[in-house]
Design a protein around this motif. Structure first.
Motif, short mmCIF file in Angstrom:
data_model
loop_
_atom_site.label_atom_id
_atom_site.label_comp_id
_atom_site.label_asym_id
_atom_site.label_seq_id
_atom_site.Cartn_x
_atom_site.Cartn_y
_atom_site.Cartn_z
N GLU A 231 24.18 24.22 -43.06
CA GLU A 231 23.77 24.89 -44.29
C GLU A 231 24.86 24.82 -45.36
O GLU A 231 24.57 24.68 -46.54
N HIS A 232 26.11 24.91 -44.94
CA HIS A 232 27.24 24.91 -45.87
C HIS A 232 27.51 23.50 -46.42
O HIS A 232 27.73 23.33 -47.61
N ASP A 233 27.50 22.50 -45.54
CA ASP A 233 27.81 21.13 -45.93
C ASP A 233 26.72 20.23 -45.35
O ASP A 233 26.64 20.05 -44.14
N ALA A 234 25.86 19.67 -46.20
CA ALA A 234 24.72 18.88 -45.74
C ALA A 234 25.19 17.71 -44.87
O ALA A 234 25.99 16.89 -45.30
N ALA B 185 24.84 15.05 -35.42
CA ALA B 185 24.02 15.94 -34.58
C ALA B 185 23.53 17.14 -35.39
O ALA B 185 22.45 17.67 -35.14
N ARG B 186 24.32 17.56 -36.39
CA ARG B 186 23.93 18.72 -37.20
C ARG B 186 22.70 18.44 -38.07
O ARG B 186 22.10 19.34 -38.62
N TRP B 187 22.30 17.17 -38.20
CA TRP B 187 21.15 16.82 -39.02
C TRP B 187 19.90 17.55 -38.56
O TRP B 187 19.08 18.00 -39.35
N HIS B 188 19.75 17.69 -37.26
CA HIS B 188 18.57 18.36 -36.72
C HIS B 188 18.58 19.86 -36.99
O HIS B 188 17.55 20.51 -36.89
N CYS B 189 19.73 20.40 -37.33
CA CYS B 189 19.83 21.83 -37.64
C CYS B 189 19.13 22.18 -38.96
O CYS B 189 18.76 23.34 -39.16
N GLU C 275 13.77 17.24 -46.73
CA GLU C 275 15.05 16.67 -46.31
C GLU C 275 14.86 15.31 -45.66
O GLU C 275 15.65 14.40 -45.85
N ALA C 276 13.81 15.16 -44.86
CA ALA C 276 13.54 13.88 -44.21
C ALA C 276 13.17 12.82 -45.24
O ALA C 276 13.59 11.67 -45.14
#
Length: 151
Positions: A14-17, A23-27, A50-51
């Motif tokens: 949420e802080h840094d796209a 792995a954080r992409w799925h978040c 986003e996708a």
């Protein structure tokens, strides 16, 4: 994954796209992260937006780099070859030239119902992705009278 790791990764996303390979992409579209962090849920269209942001409009592949915000590097280069009428070897790029045409769609969004014609494109999906990427609210696409594409 532990609950604290889940919350940490979701807050980090949420802080840094994140980029699509992280792995954080799925978040970004996850429903568990905000719930575990005590944050309000985001609507599902956020994940879809986003996708679309990193999807090539022409080939529908995920790409971290989109030229002009629409095409991946490969599709951009093939489009330039088609516009010039020759590829790097000097011959016409037959495969793409045969597929390029004008496409028509009926679009229903906050601005009302209208017919959109774009070209040169390889299909109506390319037009729909390009329009959906910049939509500010719910957007619907339909077939115009007479079909999706002009001959």
């Amino acid at each position: 994954m532990t609950l604290t790791a889940c919350v940490r990764m979701w807050r980090s996303a949420e802080h840094d796209a994140p980029r699509s390979h992280e792995a954080r992409w799925h978040c970004l579209g996850c429903t568990l992260g905000p719930d575990r962090a005590g944050a309000p849920q985001r609507p599902l269209p956020f994940a879809t937006t986003e996708a679309l942001r990193i999807t090539c409009a022409r080939c529908q592949r995920v790409s971290a780099r989109l030229i002009g915000g629409h095409h991946c590097v490969s599709c951009y280069n093939r489009g330039r070859e088609a516009a010039r009428g020759r590829n790097c070897k000097g011959s016409p790029p037959r495969q793409l030239l045969a597929r390029l045409h004008q496409a028509r769609l009926v679009v229903c969004d906050g601005d009302g119902i209208r017919e959109v014609t774009k070209g040169p494109v390889v299909g109506a999906a390319e037009v729909a992705i390009a329009l959906a990427r910049h939509a500010s609210g719910p957007t619907f696409f339909g077939r115009p009278p007479g079909g999706l594409q002009d001959g």
